[in-house]
Write a protein that holds these residues in place. Structure first.
Motif, PDB file in Angstrom:
ATOM      1  N   ILE A  78       0.806  -1.297  -0.014  1.00  0.00           N
ATOM      2  CA  ILE A  78      -0.044   0.071   0.057  1.00  0.00           C
ATOM      3  C   ILE A  78       1.043   1.323  -0.077  1.00  0.00           C
ATOM      4  O   ILE A  78       1.647   1.461   1.006  1.00  0.00           O
ATOM      5  CB  ILE A  78      -0.946   0.164   1.098  1.00  0.00           C
ATOM      6  CG1 ILE A  78      -1.812  -1.295   1.199  1.00  0.00           C
ATOM      7  CG2 ILE A  78      -1.763   1.251   1.142  1.00  0.00           C
ATOM      8  CD1 ILE A  78      -2.731  -1.473   2.621  1.00  0.00           C
ATOM      9  N   PRO A  79       0.929   2.126  -1.032  1.00  0.00           N
ATOM     10  CA  PRO A  79       1.623   3.125  -0.998  1.00  0.00           C
ATOM     11  C   PRO A  79       1.348   4.142   0.167  1.00  0.00           C
ATOM     12  O   PRO A  79       0.103   4.348   0.236  1.00  0.00           O
ATOM     13  CB  PRO A  79       1.461   3.936  -2.445  1.00  0.00           C
ATOM     14  CG  PRO A  79       0.055   3.343  -2.948  1.00  0.00           C
ATOM     15  CD  PRO A  79       0.023   1.973  -2.385  1.00  0.00           C
ATOM     16  N   SER A  80       2.496   4.800   0.396  1.00  0.00           N
ATOM     17  CA  SER A  80       2.042   5.922   1.588  1.00  0.00           C
ATOM     18  C   SER A  80       1.160   7.298   1.175  1.00  0.00           C
ATOM     19  O   SER A  80       0.538   7.583   1.961  1.00  0.00           O
ATOM     20  CB  SER A  80       3.590   6.580   1.900  1.00  0.00           C
ATOM     21  OG  SER A  80       4.367   7.041   1.035  1.00  0.00           O
ATOM     22  N   TRP A  81       1.208   7.322  -0.176  1.00  0.00           N
ATOM     23  CA  TRP A  81       0.313   8.567  -0.458  1.00  0.00           C
ATOM     24  C   TRP A  81      -1.325   7.989  -0.436  1.00  0.00           C
ATOM     25  O   TRP A  81      -2.052   8.908  -0.256  1.00  0.00           O
ATOM     26  CB  TRP A  81       0.352   8.900  -2.099  1.00  0.00           C
ATOM     27  CG  TRP A  81       0.380   8.016  -3.214  1.00  0.00           C
ATOM     28  CD1 TRP A  81       1.759   7.002  -3.501  1.00  0.00           C
ATOM     29  CD2 TRP A  81      -0.795   7.418  -3.679  1.00  0.00           C
ATOM     30  NE1 TRP A  81       1.102   6.432  -4.457  1.00  0.00           N
ATOM     31  CE2 TRP A  81      -0.299   6.467  -4.630  1.00  0.00           C
ATOM     32  CE3 TRP A  81      -1.945   7.806  -3.574  1.00  0.00           C
ATOM     33  CZ2 TRP A  81      -1.296   5.863  -5.395  1.00  0.00           C
ATOM     34  CZ3 TRP A  81      -2.823   7.038  -4.616  1.00  0.00           C
ATOM     35  CH2 TRP A  81      -2.403   6.373  -5.233  1.00  0.00           C
ATOM     36  N   LEU A  82      -1.401   6.714  -0.482  1.00  0.00           N
ATOM     37  CA  LEU A  82      -2.918   6.234  -0.336  1.00  0.00           C
ATOM     38  C   LEU A  82      -3.176   6.036   1.153  1.00  0.00           C
ATOM     39  O   LEU A  82      -4.420   6.017   1.565  1.00  0.00           O
ATOM     40  CB  LEU A  82      -2.883   4.828  -0.940  1.00  0.00           C
ATOM     41  CG  LEU A  82      -4.406   4.442  -1.329  1.00  0.00           C
ATOM     42  CD1 LEU A  82      -5.288   5.253  -2.027  1.00  0.00           C
ATOM     43  CD2 LEU A  82      -4.204   2.862  -1.929  1.00  0.00           C
ATOM     44  N   TRP A  83      -2.133   5.745   1.933  1.00  0.00           N
ATOM     45  CA  TRP A  83      -2.463   5.642   3.370  1.00  0.00           C
ATOM     46  C   TRP A  83      -1.390   6.231   4.242  1.00  0.00           C
ATOM     47  O   TRP A  83      -0.104   5.813   4.569  1.00  0.00           O
ATOM     48  CB  TRP A  83      -2.359   4.095   3.544  1.00  0.00           C
ATOM     49  CG  TRP A  83      -2.780   3.740   5.140  1.00  0.00           C
ATOM     50  CD1 TRP A  83      -3.151   4.716   6.289  1.00  0.00           C
ATOM     51  CD2 TRP A  83      -2.551   2.534   5.888  1.00  0.00           C
ATOM     52  NE1 TRP A  83      -3.329   3.964   7.437  1.00  0.00           N
ATOM     53  CE2 TRP A  83      -2.753   2.519   7.199  1.00  0.00           C
ATOM     54  CE3 TRP A  83      -1.872   1.204   5.402  1.00  0.00           C
ATOM     55  CZ2 TRP A  83      -2.941   1.677   8.081  1.00  0.00           C
ATOM     56  CZ3 TRP A  83      -2.166   0.127   6.194  1.00  0.00           C
ATOM     57  CH2 TRP A  83      -2.377   0.246   7.617  1.00  0.00           C
TER      58      TRP A  83
END
Length: 456
Positions: free
Chosen positions: A300-305
């Motif tokens: 899960i990319p950090s920009w999404l979470w």
């Protein structure tokens, strides 16, 4: 370890080894290759190959090891696990049916070629992005653990590098011959060396490429069993040499032999980790199925979470940080059985054995469907998918169930996405009139054969 204690361990080890080897060799004589044989070999490597190495380290170099009763428990749990697994694998769950089932999907020549090209592009593009961000890390990093530091960006891209191997598997299965077999070896090992230099010491792609080359060779009759064993020995020596380079070691004489023993044991057969986990059984707070969920966090990319935890507590990290209180930057593998113990204690071992038996049975079912498929393009895709999942099965045996689940789901999603995109591209090309029929003339029969790219 006293000689009497070693004698008792050796008897248990020998009985267990003969038991598993007998079942595996019997299966080999029957089918030559399937995923049960593959898993059995990986299982033997993980839990039994390291015992002789440990014994030499103890009696030759006076190395302190885990308590003998914990080593005995590790051997017994490994043998019991395999016995339950084998019974589950051999149990027929459904009666065979003669009724033809509707095909889930079909493939043609253009779609298949687009699929392997997309898989290769995924790998090549992510390697290129990683290189642009970090350069050649092999010449920059002083320690291998620095790969996981904040100084290295795009670490998650490493998981995409592997898709070059299933791409080349599709190419091989489209035209199975000796030339394609060696082409697979050269291309995948060359790409593995490239990723080794770019990432700074990750040997997985080289090891998997060489292993798949051997497994295909034994399955298709290109090599004999003894050739496989000799190639395996060469692979062990090669991985040891790469490990020396990766950790920057300059050893010779007795020190080189000692280093070879413990590096080879830790790389291929971390069975003592299971014994160490069992020795610290009272320190474990059982994690349930949470490690399986947590292992997906890295995808899960950090920009999404934005609040995603930087440290993922899967079974390997829990074993390393919480049980062993070790914080040097590298996770210690708990092995398949160890991951089950972390999740639910010893009662999870038989449940895990049943689950693994069903998983391997499913892979064999898909593989056999691909081998007998009349549509060679669809057969190539199915067999490439199964052989491409070999890395995930290695992860299953060595790292644990939680790591396997996250990686096999990720592999299936990317593989399936490339397949869907290939079909969409084919539909676009066909709509635009860019798809042409291939016409082949048969001079012997005087007939004209049409190889239609649209044929399923």
């Amino acid at each position: 370890m006293e000689p009497a204690q070693f004698g008792g361990l050796f008897v248990v080890y020998l009985i267990s080894l003969i038991f598993i080897l007998t079942l595996t060799y019997k299966e080999f004589r029957t089918v030559r290759f399937n995923f049960n044989i593959l898993f059995s070999l990986l299982y033997l490597l993980t839990f039994y190959f390291g015992f002789p190495l440990t014994c030499v380290l103890v009696f030759q170099f006076d190395v302190q090891v885990v308590a003998v009763d914990s080593l005995l428990n590790a051997l017994l749990s490994a043998t019991c696990f395999y016995a339950i697994y084998y019974v589950c694998y051999k149990t027929r769950l459904l009666k065979p049916s003669d009724k033809p089932r509707p095909a889930l999907f079909t493939m043609n020549r253009v779609e298949t070629n687009l699929t392997w090209i997309l898989l290769a592009l995924v790998a090549i593009t992510t390697v290129g992005i990683f290189f642009l961000q970090n350069g050649f890390l092999l010449f920059k990093l002083e320690k291998y653990s620095q790969i996981f530091s904040s100084d290295v960006s795009g670490v998650a891209l490493k998981r995409f590098f592997y898709f070059f191997i299933p791409a080349m598997l599709v190419v091989y299965f489209l035209k199975e011959n000796t030339r394609s077999w060696f082409l697979f070896l050269i291309s995948t090992v060359a790409f593995g060396v490239l990723t080794y230099v770019v990432v700074g010491g990750t040997r997985a792609n080289i090891l998997i490429a060489f292993s798949l080359f051997l497994f295909i060779g034994i399955a298709r009759g290109h090599i004999t069993l003894w050739m496989l064993v000799m190639a395996g020995v060469a692979g062990v020596v090669g991985m040891f040499w790469l490990a020396l380079k990766r950790y920057g070691m300059n050893v010779s004489g007795a020190e080189a032999f000692y280093t070879f023993l413990y590096l080879t044991r830790d790389t291929f057969s971390p069975w003592e980790n299971l014994a160490l986990l069992l020795q610290n059984y009272d320190k474990i707070e059982f994690q349930g199925l949470a490690p399986i969920v947590r292992d997906f966090y890295v995808f899960i990319p950090s920009w999404l979470w934005p609040d995603r935890p930087n440290l993922v507590v899967n079974t390997a990290n829990y074993f390393t940080w919480e049980v062993l209180d070790y914080h040097a930057g590298l996770a210690i593998s708990p092995t398949l059985i160890g991951s089950l113990v972390v999740m639910g204690g010893v009662w999870f071992i038989p449940l895990g054995a049943v689950l693994v038996g069903l998983i391997i049975k499913w892979f064999d079912w898909v593989y056999e469907k691909g081998r007998t498929e009349t549509n060679r393009y669809k057969g190539a895709i199915m067999q490439a998918f199964c052989f491409g999942a070999v890395f995930n099965i290695i992860v299953l045996a060595r790292e644990g169930l939680d790591s396997f689940v996250s990686r096999v789901v990720f592999f299936a999603l990317i593989f399936g996405l490339c397949l869907i995109i290939a079909k969409l591209l084919y539909w676009v090309f066909d709509t635009c009139g860019m798809i042409r029929q291939r016409v082949r003339c048969s001079l012997s029969s005087g007939q004209v054969k049409i190889d239609n790219a649209k044929a399923g």
